[in-house]
Write a protein that holds these residues in place. Structure first.
Motif, PDB file in Angstrom:
ATOM      1  N   THR A   9      51.429  42.375  38.694  1.00 51.36           N
ATOM      2  CA  THR A   9      50.142  42.359  39.379  1.00 51.36           C
ATOM      3  C   THR A   9      48.995  42.129  38.399  1.00 51.36           C
ATOM      4  OG1 THR A   9      50.997  43.925  41.028  1.00 51.36           O
ATOM      5  CG2 THR A   9      48.617  43.611  40.960  1.00 51.36           C
ATOM      6  N   PRO A  10      48.545  40.887  38.251  1.00 48.60           N
ATOM      7  CA  PRO A  10      47.312  40.643  37.496  1.00 48.60           C
ATOM      8  C   PRO A  10      46.113  41.076  38.335  1.00 48.60           C
ATOM      9  CG  PRO A  10      48.107  38.597  38.442  1.00 48.60           C
ATOM     10  CD  PRO A  10      49.134  39.654  38.781  1.00 48.60           C
ATOM     11  N   ASP A  11      45.015  41.387  37.683  1.00 50.50           N
ATOM     12  CA  ASP A  11      43.825  41.870  38.390  1.00 50.50           C
ATOM     13  C   ASP A  11      42.819  40.723  38.557  1.00 50.50           C
ATOM     14  OD1 ASP A  11      41.608  43.304  39.353  1.00 50.50           O
ATOM     15  OD2 ASP A  11      42.161  45.074  38.202  1.00 50.50           O
ATOM     16  N   GLN A  12      42.398  40.490  39.798  1.00 46.15           N
ATOM     17  CA  GLN A  12      41.353  39.512  40.105  1.00 46.15           C
ATOM     18  C   GLN A  12      41.769  38.060  39.845  1.00 46.15           C
ATOM     19  OE1 GLN A  12      37.604  42.582  39.334  1.00 46.15           O
ATOM     20  NE2 GLN A  12      37.314  40.444  38.980  1.00 46.15           N
ATOM     21  N   MET A  13      43.026  37.738  40.082  1.00 46.48           N
ATOM     22  CA  MET A  13      43.485  36.372  39.883  1.00 46.48           C
ATOM     23  C   MET A  13      43.352  35.563  41.170  1.00 46.48           C
ATOM     24  SD  MET A  13      47.153  34.882  38.538  1.00 46.48           S
ATOM     25  CE  MET A  13      46.917  35.414  36.843  1.00 46.48           C
ATOM     26  N   ARG A  14      42.654  34.432  41.092  1.00 47.98           N
ATOM     27  CA  ARG A  14      42.475  33.543  42.237  1.00 47.98           C
ATOM     28  C   ARG A  14      43.707  32.660  42.405  1.00 47.98           C
ATOM     29  NH1 ARG A  14      36.430  31.573  42.882  1.00 47.98           N
ATOM     30  NH2 ARG A  14      37.511  29.840  43.884  1.00 47.98           N
ATOM     31  N   SER A  15      44.164  32.520  43.627  1.00 48.43           N
ATOM     32  CA  SER A  15      45.322  31.654  43.870  1.00 48.43           C
ATOM     33  C   SER A  15      45.003  30.194  43.574  1.00 48.43           C
ATOM     34  CB  SER A  15      45.806  31.815  45.313  1.00 48.43           C
ATOM     35  OG  SER A  15      44.800  31.411  46.231  1.00 48.43           O
ATOM     36  N   ASP A  16      43.766  29.780  43.831  1.00 53.03           N
ATOM     37  CA  ASP A  16      43.431  28.362  43.638  1.00 53.03           C
ATOM     38  C   ASP A  16      43.235  27.992  42.173  1.00 53.03           C
ATOM     39  OD1 ASP A  16      41.049  29.732  43.326  1.00 53.03           O
ATOM     40  OD2 ASP A  16      39.859  28.393  44.574  1.00 53.03           O
ATOM     41  N   TYR A  17      43.512  28.921  41.259  1.00 48.62           N
ATOM     42  CA  TYR A  17      43.510  28.614  39.836  1.00 48.62           C
ATOM     43  C   TYR A  17      44.926  28.561  39.276  1.00 48.62           C
ATOM     44  CZ  TYR A  17      38.548  28.380  38.860  1.00 48.62           C
ATOM     45  OH  TYR A  17      37.248  27.971  38.791  1.00 48.62           O
ATOM     46  N   LEU A  18      45.917  28.449  40.172  1.00 46.97           N
ATOM     47  CA  LEU A  18      47.313  28.335  39.780  1.00 46.97           C
ATOM     48  C   LEU A  18      47.829  26.947  40.142  1.00 46.97           C
ATOM     49  CD1 LEU A  18      48.622  31.776  41.116  1.00 46.97           C
ATOM     50  CD2 LEU A  18      47.806  31.230  38.817  1.00 46.97           C
ATOM     51  N   GLY A  19      48.737  26.433  39.326  1.00 48.04           N
ATOM     52  CA  GLY A  19      49.296  25.122  39.585  1.00 48.04           C
ATOM     53  C   GLY A  19      50.004  25.030  40.916  1.00 48.04           C
ATOM     54  N   CYS A  20      50.723  26.090  41.289  1.00 50.10           N
ATOM     55  CA  CYS A  20      51.482  26.075  42.539  1.00 50.10           C
ATOM     56  C   CYS A  20      50.582  26.070  43.771  1.00 50.10           C
ATOM     57  CB  CYS A  20      52.445  27.252  42.593  1.00 50.10           C
ATOM     58  SG  CYS A  20      51.689  28.874  42.321  1.00 50.10           S
ATOM     59  N   TYR A  21      49.300  26.342  43.575  1.00 47.32           N
ATOM     60  CA  TYR A  21      48.338  26.264  44.680  1.00 47.32           C
ATOM     61  C   TYR A  21      47.384  25.085  44.512  1.00 47.32           C
ATOM     62  CZ  TYR A  21      49.759  30.749  46.687  1.00 47.32           C
ATOM     63  OH  TYR A  21      50.464  31.762  47.287  1.00 47.32           O
TER      64      TYR A  21
END
Length: 278
Positions: A9-21
């Motif tokens: 569980t990372p804290d405050q991670m945006r999904s749209d900053y991941l390659g898979c998204y």
């Protein structure tokens, strides 16, 4: 067969900053591997945009309106039905490394067989933290550089377990302040960062009043475009730091033969505005 459970569980991670998204320049190949080999939720929302209430919802399978914990430091008694003590009572070895934001602090030893609880807030004690948008390089030897350490401790816990385990690692990254050690601090060039469309273009009258309070609280009137770009670039560096840490744990599961008997769950407690709506 009882499966092991590794929760990341990372804290405050945006999904749209991941390659898979869809973030093409994210460099999150390890998190993307989890997505490719597992299940990715396209529509998955945290129950609360605040650490404690969100984590309580996850651990207890109850909505915010049911558990009624609404503050940053909200915690629950281990006596409340939850995933951790349920697994512990069924014979699992439990280990938690990083932020708690969940159980009553005085009773953590009752919940976890192995524990390294640490929460850094906003790095308030660091001399380079001056604003909510502060971005700077973190000395690798600084006591606040904990992501690598927590990863090592989690791997050691899994390696030493002689029975089914629940390992939960709660990273500070990519939480403000936007700081990370080399090489992550220079992996992404601020000059290549595009500011969010809504960074300055938003209708204040259609915004919740809380947003205006938060802008003032964060002193966003002092934040320049260059400051914001640097913060976003460092945020991406923090995410890469987490991604490499995920890679280390996946490599251990592969090499130890635990991969097929371990369920890996990756999620953030909530997102991050990161300049959206000022």
């Amino acid at each position: 067969m009882k499966y092991n459970l590794l929760i990341i569980t990372p804290d405050q991670m945006r999904s749209d900053y991941l390659g898979c998204y869809g973030k093409k320049d994210a460099r999150t190949e390890n998190i993307d591997r989890l997505s490719k080999e597992g299940i990715t939720f396209d529509n998955c929302y945290c129950a609360s945009p605040l650490c404690g209430p969100s984590r309580i919802s996850f651990a207890t399978s109850t909505y915010f309106s049911e558990h009624n914990h609404r503050n940053y430091w909200s915690t629950i008694s281990p006596d409340v039905p939850n995933i951790v003590t349920s697994l512990k009572n069924s014979g699992y070895r439990t280990g938690m490394f990083g932020k708690n934001h969940l159980f009553t602090y005085e009773r953590l030893d009752e919940v976890w067989d192995s524990l390294d609880e640490i929460c850094l807030g906003n790095y308030d004690g660091h001399p380079d933290y001056k604003h909510s948008f502060s971005a700077f390089t973190l000395d690798p030897e600084h006591e606040f550089n904990i992501t690598g350490r927590l990863t090592t401790e989690t791997i050691s816990f899994m390696k030493e377990s002689d029975r089914p385990f629940l390992a939960w690692v709660n990273y500070q990254d990519p939480h403000p302040a936007y700081t990370c050690p080399p090489p992550y601090d220079t992996m992404f060039n601020p000059e290549d960062v595009e500011l969010p469309v809504t960074y300055k273009s938003y209708d204040n009258k259609s915004q919740p009043q809380r947003n205006e309070v938060w802008r003032k609280h964060s002193e966003m009137d002092l934040c320049t475009d260059d400051d914001m770009k640097k913060a976003i670039a460092h945020y991406m560096g923090q995410i890469k730091y987490v991604d490499d840490s995920v890679g280390r744990m996946l490599e251990f599961l592969d090499s130890s033969g635990l991969r097929e008997s371990t369920v890996v769950l990756f999620f953030s407690d909530h997102g991050e505005l990161l300049g959206d709506y000022g």
